[in-house]
Scaffold this motif. Structure first.
Motif, PDB file in Angstrom:
ATOM      1  N   UNK A   1       0.810  -1.217   0.000  1.00  0.00           N
ATOM      2  CA  UNK A   1       0.000   0.000   0.000  1.00  0.00           C
ATOM      3  C   UNK A   1       0.845   1.270   0.000  1.00  0.00           C
ATOM      4  N   UNK A   2       2.164   1.135  -0.095  1.00  0.00           N
ATOM      5  CA  UNK A   2       3.068   2.244   0.184  1.00  0.00           C
ATOM      6  C   UNK A   2       2.816   3.468  -0.696  1.00  0.00           C
ATOM      7  N   UNK A   3       2.308   3.292  -1.891  1.00  0.00           N
ATOM      8  CA  UNK A   3       2.080   4.431  -2.777  1.00  0.00           C
ATOM      9  C   UNK A   3       0.863   5.254  -2.354  1.00  0.00           C
ATOM     10  N   UNK A   4      -0.052   4.657  -1.585  1.00  0.00           N
ATOM     11  CA  UNK A   4      -1.262   5.378  -1.165  1.00  0.00           C
ATOM     12  C   UNK A   4      -1.204   5.813   0.302  1.00  0.00           C
ATOM     13  N   UNK A   5      -0.747   4.935   1.161  1.00  0.00           N
ATOM     14  CA  UNK A   5      -0.724   5.222   2.592  1.00  0.00           C
ATOM     15  C   UNK A   5       0.175   4.198   3.271  1.00  0.00           C
TER      16      UNK A   5
END
Length: 523
Positions: free
Chosen positions: A57-61
């Motif tokens: 999920x690192x690109x969003x949160x």
């Protein structure tokens, strides 16, 4: 007479967490001294040369605002300084290495540049003092407070005394803890101690720690011969057959970390086999204009060069140096084996065109400036995170343990590499988790905070709290907490244990872009 420096906060260790701590404290107006043994700030991101291990999920949160700034800075660096292809330049999620271990696998030199740029305003203003090539050698404490630490410069041997109201240990091995008399644990706990299903079934073993790895970068020049000199210990490593391995360690066969069944690897892509070349690739030359790079560049941090024949923590200096040297010999032997004896993807023997890229890691021997340290000394904390808080097998409500004192979040599998106790991989699921403030509060010491992998976790839960974005969040929370305590006149323990003070601190973290809980959809 030794030189004496003073600041509001002294950060011992320029690790990933140490850099995040310095940024957080400086943003809040505190004067900071940060020391670093090597010539590069950034720890596992840079001097250890490990591409970021991150969650899906690192690109969003799932990371702090400042860690996102680091990631954005990496992409901006390539966009500014490199001739990218039109497709790569248009990709908002550009991955320099197109590696499948990381969504932003990049050259450690870029990491150094981005961290320096992030620190620059505070370094130039004098708010942050950098002390490079310094290591801690002693500490002075009075009761429950540390008064000073003494650091030594290499190679000059000059020493300096550093004083401050607050000290942060951001070394990858927790080096400040024994010197300052701070209670800590090492190695593997027992099931009796923690109740964790993957803890040791018998007695605890303080010397049972995860493997270390000397990473190195290489490219490939087909038709050329870049074979290194035969390493001193090559005969040993070529024939080494660990009890926990399906055969020789220097081979294309290793245990699957999750199933422990034998897994066939390949260097370059071949059918459905796992390609080690693509695994931690730093540069995919196809992302750049033709002629920019002669070859892809990949980073070797593989099962084949994990070293677990002896620990480097809480052993004699002689034994530590011997194990570090042996770990280097293993990595060099792996390269030499690949260049000379490894079965190739086209049925031949050896890849002499593999070229050790010393420039990528900034050293004469071509190995990273520092070993990749997966497991540190860990403080005895007010609260310790255990496997049962994270493993979905024990979470009946479908969520990890909720902590009232959350100071951040993270997510990664409980991923342990072979250990010095000759134990094999442990790789089991973990649910998205929080970082409890209690894990950053020592049981006794009042003005010292951990800012790295040295928080209140176990041998097992360290396996998911040790990754790049989590360590960054830990450091950022520690730096912000020390600054908050300086401003308010509180102690860290008071902040955690007083609801109003804790609420005030958590609101500060939220304003600074630190997420305290996961969105429901991610769990």
């Amino acid at each position: 007479m030794m030189t004496e420096y003073t600041a509001h906060i002294v950060i011992v260790g320029g690790s990933t967490g140490g850099c995040a701590a310095a940024l957080a404290a400086a943003r809040m107006g505190q004067n900071v001294i940060i020391t670093e043994e090597t010539g590069w700030l950034g720890g596992q991101l840079t001097s250890q040369a490990v591409p970021p291990d991150e969650h899906s999920h690192i690109e969003q949160y799932g990371c702090t605002r400042s860690y996102k700034r680091y990631r954005d800075g990496v992409r901006a660096y390539y966009n500014t300084h490199f001739p990218l292809t039109a497709e790569a330049r248009a990709d908002s999620r550009f991955n320099p290495g197109s590696a499948f271990v990381s969504a932003i696998s990049h050259d450690p030199r870029v990491g150094v540049a981005v961290i320096q740029e992030m620190l620059a305003p505070y370094v130039h203003s004098g708010r942050i003092r950098l002390m490079m090539h310094y290591r801690i050698v002693s500490a002075e404490a009075d009761g429950d407070r540390v008064l000073s630490v003494t650091v030594e410069h290499a190679p000059s041997g000059e020493r300096a005394i550093l004083t401050a109201p607050y000290f942060l240990d951001a070394t990858d091995c927790g080096d400040m803890l024994p010197l300052a008399g701070i209670e800590y644990v090492t190695g593997a706990e027992s099931i009796r101690q923690t109740g964790e299903p993957h803890a040791l079934p018998g007695d605890p073993d303080p010397a049972d720690m995860q493997a270390i790895t000397y990473c190195f970068a290489m490219d490939y020049k087909a038709g050329e011969d870049h074979t290194i000199d035969r390493p001193r210990d090559y005969s040993f490593w070529r024939d080494h057959c660990p009890d926990i391995w399906p055969g020789k360690q220097l081979s294309w066969v290793a245990p699957n970390p999750r199933t422990l069944e034998s897994q066939q690897y390949t260097l370059f892509p071949k059918g459905d086999l796992f390609s080690l070349w693509l695994y931690r690739r730093l540069i995919a030359k196809s992302n750049f204009a033709p002629g920019t790079f002669e070859s892809d560049i990949t980073l070797v941090n593989w099962p084949q060069n994990d070293y677990w024949l002896g620990p480097v923590i809480d052993v004699s200096e002689e034994r530590k140096l011997a194990n570090l040297d042996a770990a280097k010999q293993l990595s060099l032997s792996l390269l030499y084996w690949m260049q000379t004896e490894a079965p190739t993807h086209d049925g031949k023997t050896g890849y002499p065109g593999l070229r050790l890229r010393k420039d990528v890691v900034g050293t004469q021997d071509g190995l990273a400036m520092a070993p990749y340290i997966r497991e540190s000394r860990r403080i005895r904390a007010e609260f310790t995170v255990i496997e049962n808080h994270l493993n979905p097998q024990f979470r009946k409500n479908g969520r990890s343990e909720s902590y009232f004192d959350s100071v951040g979040i993270g997510h990664y599998a409980i991923d342990l590499h072979p250990s010095t106790g000759n134990r094999t991989f442990i790789d089991v699921p973990s649910m998205p988790f929080q970082i409890p403030l209690g894990s950053l509060i020592p049981v006794r010491m009042n003005n010292v905070l951990p800012a790295c992998k040295n928080i209140g976790v176990t041998h097992i839960t360290n396996g998911c709290y040790r990754l790049h974005p989590v360590e960054w969040n830990i450091g950022e929370a520690a730096g912000a907490l020390a600054a908050f305590c300086m401003q308010k006149g509180y102690s860290p323990r008071q902040v955690r244990n007083d609801p109003d003070k804790l609420e005030s601190f958590q609101q500060l973290l939220l304003r600074e872009g630190v997420e305290l809980q996961w969105p429901t959809s991610s769990t």
